[in-house]
Design an enzyme around this catalytic site. Sequence first.
Site, PDB file in Angstrom:
ATOM      1  CE  LYS A  65      -8.445   9.432   6.216  1.00 28.91           C
ATOM      2  NZ  LYS A  65      -7.591   8.213   6.522  1.00 28.91           N
TER       3      LYS A  65
ATOM      4  CG  HIS B  85      -7.024  12.733   4.321  1.00 28.03           C
ATOM      5  ND1 HIS B  85      -7.579  13.443   5.510  1.00 28.03           N
ATOM      6  CD2 HIS B  85      -5.863  12.060   4.991  1.00 28.03           C
ATOM      7  CE1 HIS B  85      -6.825  13.230   6.523  1.00 28.03           C
ATOM      8  NE2 HIS B  85      -5.894  12.637   6.265  1.00 28.03           N
TER       9      HIS B  85
ATOM     10  N   GLY C 202      -8.642   9.400  11.298  1.00 22.54           N
ATOM     11  CA  GLY C 202      -8.613   9.428  12.776  1.00 22.54           C
ATOM     12  C   GLY C 202      -7.675  10.488  13.208  1.00 22.54           C
TER      13      GLY C 202
ATOM     14  N   GLY D 228       0.786  -1.217  -0.021  1.00 21.28           N
ATOM     15  CA  GLY D 228       0.234  -0.233  -0.147  1.00 21.28           C
ATOM     16  C   GLY D 228       0.787   1.280   0.090  1.00 21.28           C
TER      17      GLY D 228
HETATM   18  P1  NAD Z   1      -3.547   1.469   0.847  1.00 25.89           P
HETATM   19  O1  NAD Z   1      -5.152   1.219   0.612  1.00 25.89           O
HETATM   20  O2  NAD Z   1      -2.606   2.142   0.002  1.00 25.89           O
HETATM   21  O3  NAD Z   1      -2.731   0.330   1.646  1.00 25.89           O
HETATM   22  C1  NAD Z   1      -3.412  -0.765   2.433  1.00 25.89           C
HETATM   23  C2  NAD Z   1      -2.461  -2.050   2.111  1.00 25.89           C
HETATM   24  O4  NAD Z   1      -3.066  -3.089   2.845  1.00 25.89           O
HETATM   25  C3  NAD Z   1      -3.233  -2.486   0.520  1.00 25.89           C
HETATM   26  O5  NAD Z   1      -1.829  -2.958  -0.114  1.00 25.89           O
HETATM   27  C4  NAD Z   1      -4.055  -3.597   0.980  1.00 25.89           C
HETATM   28  O6  NAD Z   1      -4.154  -4.693  -0.046  1.00 25.89           O
HETATM   29  C5  NAD Z   1      -3.328  -4.098   2.468  1.00 25.89           C
HETATM   30  N1  NAD Z   1      -4.335  -5.024   3.084  1.00 25.89           N
HETATM   31  C6  NAD Z   1      -5.521  -4.640   3.248  1.00 25.89           C
HETATM   32  N2  NAD Z   1      -6.156  -5.732   3.991  1.00 25.89           N
HETATM   33  C7  NAD Z   1      -5.156  -6.547   4.699  1.00 25.89           C
HETATM   34  C8  NAD Z   1      -4.945  -7.644   5.440  1.00 25.89           C
HETATM   35  N3  NAD Z   1      -6.119  -7.944   6.013  1.00 25.89           N
HETATM   36  N4  NAD Z   1      -3.642  -8.362   5.480  1.00 25.89           N
HETATM   37  C9  NAD Z   1      -2.552  -7.449   4.915  1.00 25.89           C
HETATM   38  N5  NAD Z   1      -2.781  -6.531   4.137  1.00 25.89           N
HETATM   39  C10 NAD Z   1      -3.903  -6.006   3.892  1.00 25.89           C
HETATM   40  O7  NAD Z   1      -3.699   2.464   2.273  1.00 25.89           O
HETATM   41  P2  NAD Z   1      -2.785   3.526   2.873  1.00 25.89           P
HETATM   42  O8  NAD Z   1      -2.935   4.996   2.452  1.00 25.89           O
HETATM   43  O9  NAD Z   1      -1.452   2.930   2.884  1.00 25.89           O
HETATM   44  O10 NAD Z   1      -3.335   3.562   4.533  1.00 25.89           O
HETATM   45  C11 NAD Z   1      -3.451   2.337   5.239  1.00 25.89           C
HETATM   46  C12 NAD Z   1      -3.996   2.596   6.592  1.00 25.89           C
HETATM   47  O11 NAD Z   1      -2.973   3.526   7.312  1.00 25.89           O
HETATM   48  C13 NAD Z   1      -5.413   3.396   6.539  1.00 25.89           C
HETATM   49  O12 NAD Z   1      -6.210   2.764   7.446  1.00 25.89           O
HETATM   50  C14 NAD Z   1      -4.839   4.933   6.685  1.00 25.89           C
HETATM   51  O13 NAD Z   1      -5.937   5.571   7.054  1.00 25.89           O
HETATM   52  C15 NAD Z   1      -3.760   4.571   7.528  1.00 25.89           C
HETATM   53  N6  NAD Z   1      -2.875   5.966   7.637  1.00 25.89           N
HETATM   54  C16 NAD Z   1      -2.543   6.032   8.973  1.00 25.89           C
HETATM   55  C17 NAD Z   1      -1.472   7.269   9.006  1.00 25.89           C
HETATM   56  C18 NAD Z   1      -0.821   7.245  10.472  1.00 25.89           C
HETATM   57  O14 NAD Z   1       0.047   8.010  10.801  1.00 25.89           O
HETATM   58  N7  NAD Z   1      -1.440   6.688  11.490  1.00 25.89           N
HETATM   59  C19 NAD Z   1      -0.973   7.874   8.048  1.00 25.89           C
HETATM   60  C20 NAD Z   1      -1.668   7.599   6.560  1.00 25.89           C
HETATM   61  C21 NAD Z   1      -2.643   6.455   6.464  1.00 25.89           C
END
Ligand code: NAD
Length: 259
Positions: free
Chosen positions: A147, A143, A153, A11
């Site tokens: 998203k 965002h 969050g 991701g």
């Molecule tokens: P994204 O959709 O680009 O990536 C998520 C990845 O997780 C994908 O490759 C997907 O195939 C994989 N995935 C889904 N279910 C899975 C599972 N059960 N097991 C393993 N892999 C799985 O999303 P992103 O933009 O990378 O964001 C991911 C998460 O992080 C979201 O919840 C987002 O809101 C959060 N986020 C948090 C922060 C922070 O600072 N805490 C910052 C950015 C994003």
Amino acid sequence: MIRVALVGAAGRMGRAIAEAAAATTDVRIVACVDVPQNLPAVGGVWSDDLAKVVEPGMVVVEFAGPEGAVQAAAVCAAHGLPLVSGSTGLPAEGEAALRAAAARVAVFRASNFSVGVAALRLALRATLAAVPGEWDIEIIERHHRLKKDSPSGTALTLADDALAARGLGRDALRHGREGVVGARTNTEIGVHAMRGGTWVGDHTVLLAGPGETLELRHVAQDRAAFAHGAVAAARYVASAPSGYHGMEDLLRGPGPLTS
Ligand code: NAD
């Protein structure tokens, strides 16, 4: 050397964390986990099953969405491994599952891993203590169009900080306004989620008093802002006791935030 299993590795955040770790000398991604349809390769460091790739001494870092977060917490609790968890949008039972895992292992959880948002929260606390309690509070976040959860969050974390400062509960939040809602009261906090384009993450807390407004704003221009925090959190949990840890612990800790 801190050996990391990265969940959600294909991701946007997974790729940013791999890049941030590659720039360090002490954190190495040794296993990449994602769902079968998103595996860029079969074999090597890639797997669709975290339980099959974890080894003693590893740290698990997950940015895989709500389901991946709960699955990673279960594997970490079962194998005695520390977890860094960044997914947002978990339902209450998902958050409870992560807290339950923290009874057995170290769980580092943050809705936003950037240093700037940690500083924004400190600034918000100080600002709310300084302005009159009648000043209106509105939170605006922007965002990218892909998203999944709204509001973000981070917006909810900022809202919780503001609610706590005002002695209010989550029922005081107004998520957008529509129709004849009447005059605003000062026992409500507005939360507004914009979606579009490729915004990485933009949060503004708007404070409005009679004849003046004040805005506290953080803009994440690049996912590196979160990725460096996640790598620092991996260092932190590698030697942390079981329990629930967050950005405040990291900022208080002895080590540098980035290497
Ligand atoms: P994204 O959709 O680009 O990536 C998520 C990845 O997780 C994908 O490759 C997907 O195939 C994989 N995935 C889904 N279910 C899975 C599972 N059960 N097991 C393993 N892999 C799985 O999303 P992103 O933009 O990378 O964001 C991911 C998460 O992080 C979201 O919840 C987002 O809101 C959060 N986020 C948090 C922060 C922070 O600072 N805490 C910052 C950015 C994003």
